[in-house]
Structures are given as C-alpha cells and as structure tokens.
Design a protein around this motif. Structure first.
Motif, PDB file in Angstrom:
ATOM      1  N   THR A 172      -6.040 -54.696  70.538  1.00 52.27           N
ATOM      2  CA  THR A 172      -6.609 -53.354  70.370  1.00 52.27           C
ATOM      3  C   THR A 172      -7.549 -53.313  69.170  1.00 52.27           C
ATOM      4  O   THR A 172      -7.464 -54.134  68.255  1.00 52.27           O
ATOM      5  N   ARG A 173      -8.408 -52.304  69.189  1.00 52.57           N
ATOM      6  CA  ARG A 173      -9.396 -52.162  68.117  1.00 52.57           C
ATOM      7  C   ARG A 173      -8.727 -51.821  66.794  1.00 52.57           C
ATOM      8  O   ARG A 173      -9.087 -52.365  65.755  1.00 52.57           O
ATOM      9  N   GLU A 174      -7.766 -50.911  66.849  1.00 51.10           N
ATOM     10  CA  GLU A 174      -7.102 -50.514  65.593  1.00 51.10           C
ATOM     11  C   GLU A 174      -6.473 -51.725  64.929  1.00 51.10           C
ATOM     12  O   GLU A 174      -6.539 -51.888  63.715  1.00 51.10           O
ATOM     13  N   LEU A 175      -5.865 -52.554  65.767  1.00 52.85           N
ATOM     14  CA  LEU A 175      -5.194 -53.724  65.204  1.00 52.85           C
ATOM     15  C   LEU A 175      -6.234 -54.664  64.575  1.00 52.85           C
ATOM     16  O   LEU A 175      -6.007 -55.226  63.497  1.00 52.85           O
ATOM     17  N   GLY A 197       3.586 -25.016  63.937  1.00 46.57           N
ATOM     18  CA  GLY A 197       3.354 -25.180  62.500  1.00 46.57           C
ATOM     19  C   GLY A 197       3.706 -26.548  61.959  1.00 46.57           C
ATOM     20  O   GLY A 197       3.860 -26.729  60.747  1.00 46.57           O
ATOM     21  N   ILE A 198       3.827 -27.528  62.837  1.00 47.90           N
ATOM     22  CA  ILE A 198       4.156 -28.886  62.368  1.00 47.90           C
ATOM     23  C   ILE A 198       2.862 -29.691  62.247  1.00 47.90           C
ATOM     24  O   ILE A 198       1.993 -29.612  63.124  1.00 47.90           O
ATOM     25  N   SER A 199       2.733 -30.448  61.154  1.00 49.78           N
ATOM     26  CA  SER A 199       1.519 -31.274  60.977  1.00 49.78           C
ATOM     27  C   SER A 199       1.532 -32.367  62.023  1.00 49.78           C
ATOM     28  O   SER A 199       2.328 -33.306  61.940  1.00 49.78           O
ATOM     29  N   SER A 200       0.652 -32.235  62.986  1.00 55.07           N
ATOM     30  CA  SER A 200       0.692 -33.163  64.114  1.00 55.07           C
ATOM     31  C   SER A 200      -0.691 -33.740  64.404  1.00 55.07           C
ATOM     32  O   SER A 200      -1.688 -33.031  64.342  1.00 55.07           O
ATOM     33  N   PHE A 201      -0.733 -35.012  64.720  1.00 57.57           N
ATOM     34  CA  PHE A 201      -1.995 -35.703  65.026  1.00 57.57           C
ATOM     35  C   PHE A 201      -1.794 -36.525  66.283  1.00 57.57           C
ATOM     36  O   PHE A 201      -0.669 -36.882  66.612  1.00 57.57           O
ATOM     37  N   GLN A 202      -2.884 -36.812  66.951  1.00 54.57           N
ATOM     38  CA  GLN A 202      -2.735 -37.596  68.169  1.00 54.57           C
ATOM     39  C   GLN A 202      -3.652 -38.801  68.181  1.00 54.57           C
ATOM     40  O   GLN A 202      -4.697 -38.814  67.527  1.00 54.57           O
ATOM     41  N   ILE A 203      -3.256 -39.807  68.933  1.00 56.10           N
ATOM     42  CA  ILE A 203      -4.110 -40.984  69.113  1.00 56.10           C
ATOM     43  C   ILE A 203      -3.834 -41.526  70.518  1.00 56.10           C
ATOM     44  O   ILE A 203      -2.689 -41.757  70.886  1.00 56.10           O
ATOM     45  N   HIS A 204      -4.883 -41.629  71.295  1.00 54.91           N
ATOM     46  CA  HIS A 204      -4.738 -42.198  72.640  1.00 54.91           C
ATOM     47  C   HIS A 204      -6.059 -42.805  73.059  1.00 54.91           C
ATOM     48  O   HIS A 204      -7.092 -42.599  72.416  1.00 54.91           O
ATOM     49  N   ASN A 257      -8.080 -39.877  62.894  1.00 52.86           N
ATOM     50  CA  ASN A 257      -6.758 -39.256  63.019  1.00 52.86           C
ATOM     51  C   ASN A 257      -5.670 -40.080  62.345  1.00 52.86           C
ATOM     52  O   ASN A 257      -4.753 -39.538  61.729  1.00 52.86           O
ATOM     53  N   LEU A 258      -5.795 -41.395  62.477  1.00 49.08           N
ATOM     54  CA  LEU A 258      -4.831 -42.270  61.792  1.00 49.08           C
ATOM     55  C   LEU A 258      -4.888 -42.038  60.291  1.00 49.08           C
ATOM     56  O   LEU A 258      -3.858 -41.932  59.624  1.00 49.08           O
ATOM     57  N   GLU A 259      -6.103 -41.929  59.776  1.00 45.95           N
ATOM     58  CA  GLU A 259      -6.289 -41.747  58.347  1.00 45.95           C
ATOM     59  C   GLU A 259      -5.734 -40.395  57.899  1.00 45.95           C
ATOM     60  O   GLU A 259      -5.050 -40.283  56.886  1.00 45.95           O
ATOM     61  N   LYS A 260      -6.041 -39.355  58.689  1.00 45.42           N
ATOM     62  CA  LYS A 260      -5.569 -38.020  58.316  1.00 45.42           C
ATOM     63  C   LYS A 260      -4.036 -37.969  58.349  1.00 45.42           C
ATOM     64  O   LYS A 260      -3.408 -37.334  57.515  1.00 45.42           O
TER      65      LYS A 260
END
Ligand SMILES: Nc1ncnc2c1ncn2[C@@H]1O[C@H](COP(=O)(O)OP(=O)(O)OP(=O)(O)O)[C@@H](O)[C@H]1O
Length: 809
Positions: free
Chosen positions: A311-314, A546-553, A564-567
């Motif tokens: 994967t790119r992130e890796l 109200g939960i700090s939530s982020f997504q990655i797909h 999003n990973l950084e945030k």
C-alpha cells in the motif's frame, strides 16, 4: 512602486545535479533553488521597457526568508523566498517580471548556470487520474464488488466536508503571482511530500555544512555517550557509526528478536525469508543492511535497493522510518531515500529518478514502479543494478492477482542485468540479494497461485509451513541462493502482547456497541470495517455523537488519506490528556504495516475475512514494547460459524493438542445495561442524521457525475435518462428514502445536542454525592472517576482483560 514578491520552495530543497554528491565526492549537497515556472528559463535578461527590464522568473536573485525555528515545516512553509524591486505585469495572460534595477534583481550567470536546464520541467500537466487511482487501489486493497455504488459516486474525492481542509496549502502565502504558477508549486509540494521529504521533522530546511553537521550530530543532537549504551547492538553485529547514531537517536537500545536474527545474516549476504509478529521491527531488520550499504557508498550514484510494499501509506511510512534511521545522510541528501507510489504526478517522479545521487533507495508500490520503468527503458537498466530487493508484507504482494505486476518487474530487471540461472531456480553471483518479510506466510494466500507442483508440495506433511511456502516462492522469485528462513514467530499467531476480547450483539447494533465501547473505554482506537460504506456511515454517526472521528479507505484520494492519518495522530495526542476517545475508522487498506503510535484498541466492527487479516488488523496495536487490546464485534450467528473457524486457524498446535477451547482465551466483554440504555436514544438520532447525510452527499455526487459524463460526451442530460437506467433509478429511490427534510434535520440536531449535554450516569443514578455504592466526592478528589460516566470508576480495557484473565486461571 515595485512590490516584494514571495515564492515557496519545494520544501526548501531542490535537485541540483551539478552539486550532487556524485560529482563532489559526497561533500556538497543540493543547493537551495526553486523551479517555479514550467517555462524554459532564458539565460539572459530580456529586453526592457522604459520602466524596467523584463526578467525570467528563474533568473531572479531570490533571497531566503528566515522563519523561526519554532515553526513546524508543515506544508512546506519553510521554503519561502522573497525579492525586492520587481513588479509583476500580466501581458497576454502571462506574468512578466519587471526588474527596476536588473543588476540587483538578477542572479549572476554562475548562480543561474545550467541548473534549470537540468531540471527543466516538461509541460506535463497534472497526471492525476482519480479513476486510475481507484483501479490501482482496487488491485491492492479492499474494494469489494458493488462497494462503489454508482460509477464512482464517490469519485476519488472525499465528501465535500472532508475535503474542505485539504485545500491547497499555498493559499495562505501572500504571493503576487499567476495562479498557474501557484498550482505548479503546489504540485511540487505534493511530490516532495510524496517522496517522504517532510520526514526530516523539525530539522533545518537548509542543510548545514559538513563541519556544522559533525557538530550537530556529535554535539547537540546525539550524545556520544549514548553510543556506548548500545552494546546489545554492537556485540551482535558490526554496524557503522551512522547507523548507531540513528538507533541512539530513536532510543532503540537493543535489537528486536527479528533484527538480532536477520541483520547479521543479511550483512553476510544471505537471501532471507523473515517472519515475525506485527510491530516487532521488521522494517529495520531489512532496512539496516540496506542503509549500511548506503553509508559505505554515499558518494556513489547507482541505486542500492528497492523495497516493495502493498500500500501507498506503508511505502510512505517505510520511507520515513528509513530516513529517520539514516538521519544524517538524509540531512545531506533528502532525495537519497524516496518513495514511489501512485496517487501523485508520475512526471515529477520520473524527473527525480534521473538525477545522480537521488533515489539510491526506493520504496515503491509495484503498480507505479512498473508503470515508470516501462515508460523509460533506461530506468530498467538503472534499477537492474540494485544490490537489494525487498518484499515487505510479502504474502500480500505475492497474493493472487497482485503477483503479475511484480513478476513483470522481476523479468524486466533480470533481463537487463543479464541474470543467469546457475542452479535450478538460483542465480548465484548474478543477482541481487533478496529479502522477503511478513508477519504471516499463510498457505491460504499462496494456494491460489497456479503452479504445477504446488499441490504436491502441499501434501508434504513433514515440511513445515514456511519451508513449503519457500519451496513455492523459489519457483517465483529470482533468489541468489536458497534463502535462510528466519521465523521468530513459528506459531504464526497474534502478538503475545495483544489482549483479545469479544462483544456480542445483533448485526444491526454494531454502531451502538461501538459507541458504547468508545464511551466506556476511551482511548485511541482503530476501527476496521469490511465495507467502505460502513466506514463512511460509522464516521458520520460518531461525529454526530461528538466523538473525534476520522476515516481512511481506498476510495479517498491519496492526499486525503495521508491528511486524515495526520489529523488523527494530532487529535489523539491532545484528546489523550483529557481522557477522550479518538477514532480512526478504516477499511483494510490500513490493516497492514501501518505504525501509528499509541493505538490502544483495535475494534473489528466486522469480522475479518481471514485469520491473516485478523492478525494484521490486531497488530496495529501493541507496537514495539507496548501492549494493546483487540476486540471483535460479532453476532451470535457469526460466533457459531465464521468466528469458530477463525479461532481454529488461530489456535496454536499445542492448544489444539490439549483440546483447549478458544472461548477460554477470548472473553466476552461485559456490557453494563444501565449505561447502554442511556446511549441508545442518542445513538438512534445520530443514526438517522448519518443516513441522511450520506444519502444527500451520495445523491449530489451521482448528479454531478452524470452531469460531468454528459458534458464530456457533449450531450444534454435528459431528466428522464436516469430513470431509464433501472439500477441508477433504484439506487436513487433507496437513497432518497433515507433523506430527511431540512426542518427534520434541524429538529433532530437540536434534540441530539440537548441529549449530549446530559451526563451519562452509572446505573441511572441521580444524586447522592457521598452516598450510594460509589462515593462521587471521593472520585473527584482522588481523580479516580470516569471522564464521561458519572459514578463510574476510570476504566482501562487492557487492565480489565488482564484481571479477567487472572481470575479465569
Ligand atoms: N530495536 C527497536 N527497539 C525499539 N523499538 C523499535 C526497534 N525497532 C523498531 N522499533 C519500533 O517498533 C515499531 C514497529 O516497527 P515496524 O513498523 O518495523 O514493525 P513490523 O514488524 O514491520 O510490523 P508490521 O508487521 O505490523 O508491519 C516502530 O514504531 C519502530 O519504530
């Protein structure tokens, strides 16, 4: 009046072939220059007019803007340059730079020189093709049939709300320049980020002189004393000072098991097949030997190694890890270790690859690497000279469907290197050193690959799984000699520092139980879903709560994924101090390899599709020396079927031999009905709002997509066209059914807001500050109370599971 112009540099670094280590014995480093225009620069000042002289932008004598050390290099703002006495005039839509006094404003010929010729930009435009990205990721990641809904209803761009802050970083810079130029600089910035350049965190953008560097390295940054604190490394292997400094700087006082076993073998020239638990330091197990080669040959120009990741992130993460480890080399030459992945301009990457001294170590995804070398055969010749080839997460890279790209790469490089088979399937003396690593080498992953003798190999019961997998790989990969198997995790099981647990609930209540878990056990949590739609829905649901939530797909653009990973990382560190949860919701694109510090919990919202996926997902917690928790949410039906199968694969041979039941190992998390019932109503409203939000976004995107497709085809969109397509029409009706009226949304939001203001109480307890079973005043004074549930003690999922385990014994 002439104005002060400001421009941004490519992260403050550039490619100066003229000054590269290759031609200067590694002594000098790239000079800081920017290439802001795609126009071929003129060597001489152009003819003037009565007010001043028109000058090519690249001939201007830009001065570096000093920025305080305390500012982060976020978004590349360390690379600002300014110039006085120059006006910008737009002539025929193009910017002209008019210098009042050319003597002051223009560089001397020696300064401008041939650099710009060397890095001349071609008018390549931005090659980002969102659909292409999607296809690439469908190959490597987790898209399932139908997950994308209407033809890229999601496109490669994330929902508008998510994209807002993904805006061009450059917008804050006060630049008197053409928009086109700004977008070019933005591209450059993306490339620099793509190449992992920002990994040099907190380091000065202007590389120091060699002497200065020595002082920095041996004086301020690394205490020489520390190097004496690494006997556990030096007693086991011979490492350069540069490597020891890197280890010391990261406080890696001793090698992990896989590092201790694999590095000496690799330094001795062996091909290796390595297996170790998730989070056990495999990156440096293959990375250090390659970096040692770079240390020994810093002034050379030929590529040393290619590392492939699925994967790119890796790929980005491995790049940063390697750059950090070789920090002093990275400081001198930030382009020595680079990543090469899809999602960003291929033209920029191609240009960078051509420079001597750059890209000595490449971390790539196979798709982009293959594309690049097939476009330029000279690159095939160049990369065939490598000393090392690594396959990280090898089983995934060699999995059915992905092997073809890798096979083609091997054939191209092998042919260019004129590799000759010396003995059956071995290329003694003619090939590169190969290292393949993973936490899992499951037979399941290989058995889909068609080989004539695979079935026969599978029947060989006397050989262990690794040996069998290796026999198979020997037919696929050009090893120099039979690789040494280094298996420090022979049982192929989940990391021993991960505590596992189950939450049982109805399939329709996964959201509610996720909310419950996050409320009762706040902490940094990574939630895995099997479908992209579930990722989006859960993200929206938790955000409304109200939960700090982020997504990655995988249908998000690469830039948004990284952002999003950084945030998530940033938010997690600030929430941690307040006992609040921070959640990253991911598809399996994040299951492998990602090393996010301090993930306390992994929550499997859906059961993973295989035991290997479970091992990798769970392995996002308990990294390095840490411990962690992995929880599976499953329905009673799933517990009977798929879960049972999964546990059977995971249970070790010795456990199976002793007839030990997996249920004994995996406790069910107790649910407090009093707390759950208070979450139910707010959860129901959040659910309605989330469904409305997703349906509305999706309908807008579908409409935009249809309009764009019609525009591209040059046809007018008939409002009845959609209803003629049965699938589109059905989808539309389904989505419209989930939409709410504007007033309804407002009312529900108001209602939810009121509910969220009310504190959650253990057992619905109302008052009695000092009475009852729990003394609230005591909790307050001693700080033993739960951050968001009144009357509840502070909780920790890991501690709970540990205690539970002891009690069960
Ligand atoms: N010798 C060491 N001492 C302490 N920490 C280390 C050491 N080597 C690596 N680490 C840290 O351990 C963490 C995990 O390392 P790494 O990402 O290489 O694991 P991995 O085995 O590749 O995991 P996965 O299988 O999940 O990809 C990283 O944060 C890394 O910085």
């Amino acid at each position: 009046m002439t104005s002060k112009l400001v421009q941004r540099l490519l992260k403050g670094r550039n490619l100066d072939k003229k000054n590269s280590g290759a031609k200067n014995g590694g002594k000098s480093r790239p000079k800081k220059v920017v290439k802001p225009s795609k126009k071929k620069p003129s060597k001489n000042v152009k003819s003037g007019n009565e007010k001043g002289v028109a000058v090519d932008v690249s001939d201007l004598n830009w001065k570096t803007v000093q920025i305080p050390d305390t500012m982060d290099d976020y978004g590349g703002f360390y690379g600002l340059e300014e110039i006085d006495g120059v006006d910008v005039k737009i002539v025929d839509g193009k910017a002209q730079f008019i210098a009042k006094d050319p003597k002051k404003a223009v560089k001397s010929p020696s300064e401008s020189g041939k650099l710009d010729d060397d890095i001349e930009e071609q008018d390549d435009g931005d090659d980002e093709n969102p659909m292409q990205d999607l296809i690439e990721f469908k190959n490597m990641d987790d898209l399932e049939e139908g997950e994308l809904g209407a033809p890229s209803s999601d496109g490669s761009e994330e929902e508008a709300g998510q994209d807002d802050d993904m805006e061009d970083d450059i917008k804050d810079v006060n630049v008197d320049e053409e928009p086109q130029q700004r977008s070019e600089e933005k591209e450059e910035d993306e490339v620099s980020s793509q190449l992992g350049i920002e990994a040099a965190d907190g380091e000065p953008e202007q590389p120091a002189d060699d002497d200065e560097l020595e002082v920095n390295v041996f004086g301020d940054e690394v205490d020489i004393e520390d190097l004496e604190g690494l006997p556990e490394w030096t007693s086991r292997m011979k490492l350069s000072m540069t490597t020891l400094q890197g280890l010391s700087k990261q406080y890696f006082v001793r090698p992990t098991e896989i590092q201790a076993a694999a590095i000496p073998l690799a330094l001795d020239g062996h091909d290796i097949m390595g297996k170790a638990s998730t989070g056990s330091g495999k990156t440096l197990a293959y990375g250090i030997p390659i970096l040692e080669k770079l240390v020994a040959d810093q002034s050379g120009s030929k590529p040393i190694g290619i590392i492939f990741t699925p994967t790119r992130e890796l790929a980005h993460q491995v790049t940063q890890h390697m750059q950090k480890q070789a920090f002093s080399i990275n400081k001198k030459n930030p382009y020595a270790i680079v990543s090469l992945t899809g999602g960003l301009s291929i033209h920029k990457q191609e240009r960078l690859l051509k420079y001597d001294g750059c890209a000595r170590i490449i971390i790539a995804t196979p798709g982009r690497f293959l594309e690049i070398i097939e476009r330029d055969p000279k690159l095939i010749d160049r990369f065939s000279q490598i000393d090392y080839l690594v396959l990280d997460e090898a089983d995934r890279l060699l999995q059915d469907g992905h092997f073809d790209e890798f096979d083609k790469i091997l054939k191209h490089l092998g042919k260019a290197r004129n590799m000759k088979r010396k003995v059956k399937s071995e290329y003694a003396g003619t090939g590169w050193q190969t290292m393949i690593f993973s936490a899992t080498f499951s037979m399941d992953l290989f058995n889909k690959l068609v080989t004539t003798n695979w079935k026969k190999l599978g029947k060989d019961k006397d050989t262990n799984e690794m040996e069998q997998a290796l026999k198979h790989l020997m037919t696929k990969i050009n090893f120099r000699s039979k690789p040494v198997i280094v298996d420090v995790n022979p049982d192929n099981k989940i990391h021993s520092k991960i505590a596992e647990a189950l939450i049982e609930c109805l399939p329709t209540e996964r959201d509610l139980y996720t909310y419950y878990f996050l409320t009762v056990y706040p902490g940094t949590t990574l939630v895995f879903c099997n479908a992209i739609d579930s990722v989006k829905k859960l993200n929206s649901y938790l955000t409304f709560l109200g939960i700090s939530s982020f997504q990655i797909h995988s249908s998000m653009t690469q830039k948004n994924r990284l952002k999003n990973l950084e945030k998530f990382r940033q938010e997690a560190s600030s929430n941690k101090t307040h006992g609040k949860p921070t959640v990253l919701i991911a598809s399996d694109v994040a299951a492998r390899g990602l090393d996010i510090p301090d993930i306390k919990h992994v929550l499997n919202y859906h059961l993973p599709r295989s035991a290997d996926v479970y091992i990798h997902r769970s392995g996002r917690t308990a990294r390095g020396d840490n411990e962690g928790v992995s929880v599976m949410i499953c329905s009673p039906q799933e517990a009977m079927g798929p879960l049972r199968k999964l546990r059977k694969v995971l249970s070790s041979k010795s456990e199976a031999a002793h007839g030990k039941k997996w249920q004994k190992d995996v406790p069910v998390f107790p649910i407090e009905p009093g707390v759950l019932s208070q979450l139910r109503d707010r959860g129901a409203i959040a659910n309605e709002l989330a469904e409305d939000q997703l349906a509305t976004r999706s309908l807008t995107k579908d409409a935009n997509w249809l309009k764009k497709a019609a525009d591209d085809l040059g046809i007018e969109l008939d409002s009845e066209d959609e209803s003629k397509d049965i699938i589109l029409a059905k989808n539309k009706v389904k989505k419209q059914g989930k939409q709410l009226g504007k007033q309804e949304v407002k009312d529900l939001q108001f209602q939810l807001k009121q509910m969220l203001k009310k504190p959650i109480r253990k057992d619905l307890r109302k008052s009695y500050l000092t009475g009852g079973s729990t003394n609230l005043a005591d909790d307050l004074v001693k700080n033993t109370g739960h951050a968001s549930i009144i009357g509840h003690k502070k909780t920790d999922a890991l501690e709970f599971l540990k205690k539970n385990k002891k009690n069960r014994k």
